[in-house]
Design a protein around this motif. Structure first.
Motif, PDB file in Angstrom:
ATOM      1  N   LEU A   1       2.737   1.357 -10.507  1.00 10.38           N
ATOM      2  CA  LEU A   1       1.317   1.679 -10.362  1.00 10.38           C
ATOM      3  C   LEU A   1       1.141   3.015  -9.645  1.00 10.38           C
ATOM      4  CD1 LEU A   1      -1.604   0.657 -10.787  1.00 10.38           C
ATOM      5  CD2 LEU A   1      -1.446  -0.410  -8.534  1.00 10.38           C
ATOM      6  N   TRP A   2       1.890   3.218  -8.587  1.00 15.24           N
ATOM      7  CA  TRP A   2       1.822   4.489  -7.849  1.00 15.24           C
ATOM      8  C   TRP A   2       2.211   5.657  -8.752  1.00 15.24           C
ATOM      9  CZ3 TRP A   2       5.312   2.534  -3.309  1.00 15.24           C
ATOM     10  CH2 TRP A   2       4.638   1.516  -2.614  1.00 15.24           C
ATOM     11  N   LEU A   3       3.207   5.441  -9.589  1.00 16.31           N
ATOM     12  CA  LEU A   3       3.652   6.507 -10.496  1.00 16.31           C
ATOM     13  C   LEU A   3       2.546   6.921 -11.454  1.00 16.31           C
ATOM     14  CD1 LEU A   3       7.273   5.287 -11.310  1.00 16.31           C
ATOM     15  CD2 LEU A   3       6.651   7.393 -10.101  1.00 16.31           C
ATOM     16  N   SER A   4       1.753   5.958 -11.889  1.00 16.83           N
ATOM     17  CA  SER A   4       0.665   6.286 -12.824  1.00 16.83           C
ATOM     18  C   SER A   4      -0.569   6.832 -12.117  1.00 16.83           C
ATOM     19  CB  SER A   4       0.290   5.056 -13.656  1.00 16.83           C
ATOM     20  OG  SER A   4      -0.266   4.055 -12.827  1.00 16.83           O
ATOM     21  N   GLU A   5      -0.713   6.537 -10.844  1.00 18.17           N
ATOM     22  CA  GLU A   5      -1.921   6.949 -10.116  1.00 18.17           C
ATOM     23  C   GLU A   5      -1.740   8.181  -9.221  1.00 18.17           C
ATOM     24  OE1 GLU A   5      -4.016   2.553  -9.617  1.00 18.17           O
ATOM     25  OE2 GLU A   5      -3.078   3.485  -7.872  1.00 18.17           O
TER      26      GLU A   5
ATOM     27  N   ILE B   1      22.006   2.942  -7.522  1.00 16.85           N
ATOM     28  CA  ILE B   1      21.263   1.690  -7.671  1.00 16.85           C
ATOM     29  C   ILE B   1      19.908   1.945  -8.324  1.00 16.85           C
ATOM     30  CG2 ILE B   1      22.438   0.505  -5.792  1.00 16.85           C
ATOM     31  CD1 ILE B   1      20.090   1.048  -3.984  1.00 16.85           C
ATOM     32  N   GLY B   2      19.403   0.925  -8.990  1.00 15.08           N
ATOM     33  CA  GLY B   2      18.143   1.034  -9.716  1.00 15.08           C
ATOM     34  C   GLY B   2      16.937   0.712  -8.861  1.00 15.08           C
ATOM     35  N   LEU B   3      15.781   0.942  -9.443  1.00 11.91           N
ATOM     36  CA  LEU B   3      14.525   0.749  -8.725  1.00 11.91           C
ATOM     37  C   LEU B   3      14.322  -0.703  -8.293  1.00 11.91           C
ATOM     38  CD1 LEU B   3      11.917   2.017  -7.662  1.00 11.91           C
ATOM     39  CD2 LEU B   3      10.878   1.521  -9.881  1.00 11.91           C
TER      40      LEU B   3
ATOM     41  N   TYR C   1       9.348  11.542  -7.809  1.00 12.32           N
ATOM     42  CA  TYR C   1      10.173  10.498  -8.420  1.00 12.32           C
ATOM     43  C   TYR C   1      10.991  11.077  -9.585  1.00 12.32           C
ATOM     44  CZ  TYR C   1      11.306   5.956 -10.529  1.00 12.32           C
ATOM     45  OH  TYR C   1      11.964   4.863 -11.048  1.00 12.32           O
ATOM     46  N   ALA C   2      10.346  11.894 -10.403  1.00 11.79           N
ATOM     47  CA  ALA C   2      11.049  12.525 -11.529  1.00 11.79           C
ATOM     48  C   ALA C   2      12.179  13.418 -11.021  1.00 11.79           C
ATOM     49  CB  ALA C   2      10.067  13.318 -12.384  1.00 11.79           C
ATOM     50  N   ARG C   3      11.911  14.173  -9.981  1.00 11.78           N
ATOM     51  CA  ARG C   3      12.944  15.040  -9.394  1.00 11.78           C
ATOM     52  C   ARG C   3      14.088  14.203  -8.802  1.00 11.78           C
ATOM     53  NH1 ARG C   3      16.284  18.620  -9.703  1.00 11.78           N
ATOM     54  NH2 ARG C   3      16.827  19.789  -7.845  1.00 11.78           N
ATOM     55  N   ALA C   4      13.747  13.084  -8.172  1.00 10.29           N
ATOM     56  CA  ALA C   4      14.777  12.200  -7.614  1.00 10.29           C
ATOM     57  C   ALA C   4      15.673  11.653  -8.723  1.00 10.29           C
ATOM     58  CB  ALA C   4      14.132  11.057  -6.834  1.00 10.29           C
TER      59      ALA C   4
ATOM     60  N   LYS D   1       0.848  -1.187   0.000  1.00  2.93           N
ATOM     61  CA  LYS D   1       0.000   0.000   0.000  1.00  2.93           C
ATOM     62  C   LYS D   1       0.887   1.242   0.000  1.00  2.93           C
ATOM     63  CE  LYS D   1      -3.735   2.089   2.665  1.00  2.93           C
ATOM     64  NZ  LYS D   1      -4.818   2.306   1.780  1.00  2.93           N
ATOM     65  N   TYR D   2       0.520   2.219  -0.808  1.00  5.36           N
ATOM     66  CA  TYR D   2       1.263   3.469  -0.917  1.00  5.36           C
ATOM     67  C   TYR D   2       1.184   4.243   0.392  1.00  5.36           C
ATOM     68  CZ  TYR D   2       2.520   8.193  -2.301  1.00  5.36           C
ATOM     69  OH  TYR D   2       3.115   9.425  -2.375  1.00  5.36           O
ATOM     70  N   THR D   3       2.340   4.714   0.845  1.00  6.59           N
ATOM     71  CA  THR D   3       2.392   5.645   1.971  1.00  6.59           C
ATOM     72  C   THR D   3       3.371   6.756   1.603  1.00  6.59           C
ATOM     73  OG1 THR D   3       4.228   4.584   3.143  1.00  6.59           O
ATOM     74  CG2 THR D   3       1.988   3.807   3.672  1.00  6.59           C
ATOM     75  N   GLU D   4       3.156   7.912   2.157  1.00  9.17           N
ATOM     76  CA  GLU D   4       4.040   9.052   1.912  1.00  9.17           C
ATOM     77  C   GLU D   4       5.454   8.730   2.400  1.00  9.17           C
ATOM     78  OE1 GLU D   4       4.466  12.536   0.040  1.00  9.17           O
ATOM     79  OE2 GLU D   4       2.486  11.681   0.388  1.00  9.17           O
ATOM     80  N   GLU D   5       5.551   8.052   3.531  1.00 10.71           N
ATOM     81  CA  GLU D   5       6.849   7.692   4.103  1.00 10.71           C
ATOM     82  C   GLU D   5       7.628   6.761   3.170  1.00 10.71           C
ATOM     83  OE1 GLU D   5       8.533   5.008   7.763  1.00 10.71           O
ATOM     84  OE2 GLU D   5       6.728   6.194   8.158  1.00 10.71           O
ATOM     85  N   LEU D   6       6.941   5.765   2.613  1.00  9.82           N
ATOM     86  CA  LEU D   6       7.576   4.825   1.691  1.00  9.82           C
ATOM     87  C   LEU D   6       7.989   5.534   0.399  1.00  9.82           C
ATOM     88  CD1 LEU D   6       8.465   1.923   1.319  1.00  9.82           C
ATOM     89  CD2 LEU D   6       6.157   1.374   0.527  1.00  9.82           C
ATOM     90  N   ALA D   7       7.144   6.411  -0.089  1.00 13.05           N
ATOM     91  CA  ALA D   7       7.458   7.175  -1.296  1.00 13.05           C
ATOM     92  C   ALA D   7       8.707   8.034  -1.073  1.00 13.05           C
ATOM     93  CB  ALA D   7       6.272   8.050  -1.686  1.00 13.05           C
ATOM     94  N   ASP D   8       8.784   8.699   0.068  1.00 12.49           N
ATOM     95  CA  ASP D   8       9.949   9.525   0.391  1.00 12.49           C
ATOM     96  C   ASP D   8      11.209   8.670   0.504  1.00 12.49           C
ATOM     97  OD1 ASP D   8       8.401  11.814   0.404  1.00 12.49           O
ATOM     98  OD2 ASP D   8       8.229  11.900   2.597  1.00 12.49           O
ATOM     99  N   GLN D   9      11.072   7.493   1.085  1.00 13.59           N
ATOM    100  CA  GLN D   9      12.213   6.592   1.246  1.00 13.59           C
ATOM    101  C   GLN D   9      12.729   6.137  -0.129  1.00 13.59           C
ATOM    102  OE1 GLN D   9      11.274   3.251   3.772  1.00 13.59           O
ATOM    103  NE2 GLN D   9      13.418   2.755   4.112  1.00 13.59           N
ATOM    104  N   ILE D  10      11.818   5.798  -1.030  1.00 11.37           N
ATOM    105  CA  ILE D  10      12.205   5.382  -2.383  1.00 11.37           C
ATOM    106  C   ILE D  10      12.923   6.519  -3.096  1.00 11.37           C
ATOM    107  CG2 ILE D  10      11.302   4.798  -4.676  1.00 11.37           C
ATOM    108  CD1 ILE D  10       9.049   3.233  -3.145  1.00 11.37           C
ATOM    109  N   CYS D  11      12.351   7.711  -3.051  1.00 13.11           N
ATOM    110  CA  CYS D  11      12.942   8.864  -3.731  1.00 13.11           C
ATOM    111  C   CYS D  11      14.298   9.235  -3.132  1.00 13.11           C
ATOM    112  CB  CYS D  11      11.982  10.047  -3.709  1.00 13.11           C
ATOM    113  SG  CYS D  11      10.535   9.783  -4.757  1.00 13.11           S
ATOM    114  N   ASP D  12      14.426   9.123  -1.830  1.00 16.57           N
ATOM    115  CA  ASP D  12      15.701   9.412  -1.180  1.00 16.57           C
ATOM    116  C   ASP D  12      16.759   8.406  -1.604  1.00 16.57           C
ATOM    117  OD1 ASP D  12      17.324  10.902   0.761  1.00 16.57           O
ATOM    118  OD2 ASP D  12      17.283   9.022   1.904  1.00 16.57           O
ATOM    119  N   MET D  13      16.409   7.146  -1.679  1.00 13.77           N
ATOM    120  CA  MET D  13      17.361   6.117  -2.083  1.00 13.77           C
ATOM    121  C   MET D  13      17.779   6.313  -3.541  1.00 13.77           C
ATOM    122  SD  MET D  13      15.809   2.777  -0.137  1.00 13.77           S
ATOM    123  CE  MET D  13      17.161   1.643  -0.430  1.00 13.77           C
ATOM    124  N   ILE D  14      16.847   6.723  -4.384  1.00 14.03           N
ATOM    125  CA  ILE D  14      17.176   6.969  -5.789  1.00 14.03           C
ATOM    126  C   ILE D  14      18.129   8.144  -5.912  1.00 14.03           C
ATOM    127  CG2 ILE D  14      16.215   7.873  -7.960  1.00 14.03           C
ATOM    128  CD1 ILE D  14      13.750   6.067  -7.396  1.00 14.03           C
ATOM    129  N   SER D  15      17.814   9.245  -5.243  1.00 14.33           N
ATOM    130  CA  SER D  15      18.587  10.473  -5.425  1.00 14.33           C
ATOM    131  C   SER D  15      19.962  10.448  -4.774  1.00 14.33           C
ATOM    132  CB  SER D  15      17.796  11.680  -4.928  1.00 14.33           C
ATOM    133  OG  SER D  15      17.568  11.598  -3.541  1.00 14.33           O
TER     134      SER D  15
END
Length: 143
Positions: free
Chosen positions: A42-46, A24-26, A54-57, A6-20
């Motif tokens: 799915l989250w990216l499209s919704e 390492i890849g997604l 994510y784009a900024r990261a 399930k999408y959470t703001e915390e998880l989204a921030d963690q993913i973007c932080d790890m990318i930026s």
């Protein structure tokens, strides 16, 4: 395989932080976080907010990769190794290390050029004089 999460703001921030802050890849990030990459897609499209983050990261990751290229190129600490040749010890190039470094640089250059093509992509220069020449063609119709 990881299950959808399930999408959470915390998880989204963690993913973007790890990318930026890494090269390492997604898929690798998702494996570390034990989530399915398909969930992130799915989250990216919704979710427009997550998509923008994510784009900024990814843009920041291109700069991170460019910085890593310089670090790799400047690190000469393992470029040579000592071996025993005949009765003496000599220093020779560690070709495995230098080739691996070259590969690491090339991979980062390629990825940065895809993430930020205007900034890190190949520049294509075109020249145009600004003049347009029009020629009239006359001919005979053959039936």
């Amino acid at each position: 395989m990881a299950r959808p999460t399930k999408y959470t703001e915390e998880l989204a921030d963690q993913i973007c932080d790890m990318i930026s802050t890494s090269s390492i890849g997604l898929n690798h990030i998702c494996a570390k976080l034990k989530i399915a990459p398909s969930s992130v897609y799915l989250w990216l499209s919704e979710n427009k907010e997550f998509s923008d983050k994510y784009a900024r990261a990814r843009e920041i990751q291109a700069d991170f990769l460019a910085d890593e290229i310089i670090e790799i190129a400047d690190d000469s600490s393992r470029d040579t190794k000592t071996i025993r040749k005949g009765g003496e010890i000599v220093e020779v190039e560690d070709t495995e290390w230098t080739n691996r470094s070259r590969l690491r640089v090339d991979a980062r250059k390629w990825k940065a050029s895809k993430l930020a093509p205007k900034k890190y992509g190949d520049k294509i220069q075109t020249e145009h004089s600004g003049a347009v020449k029009i020629e009239q063609i006359t001919g005979t119709i053959i039936t």
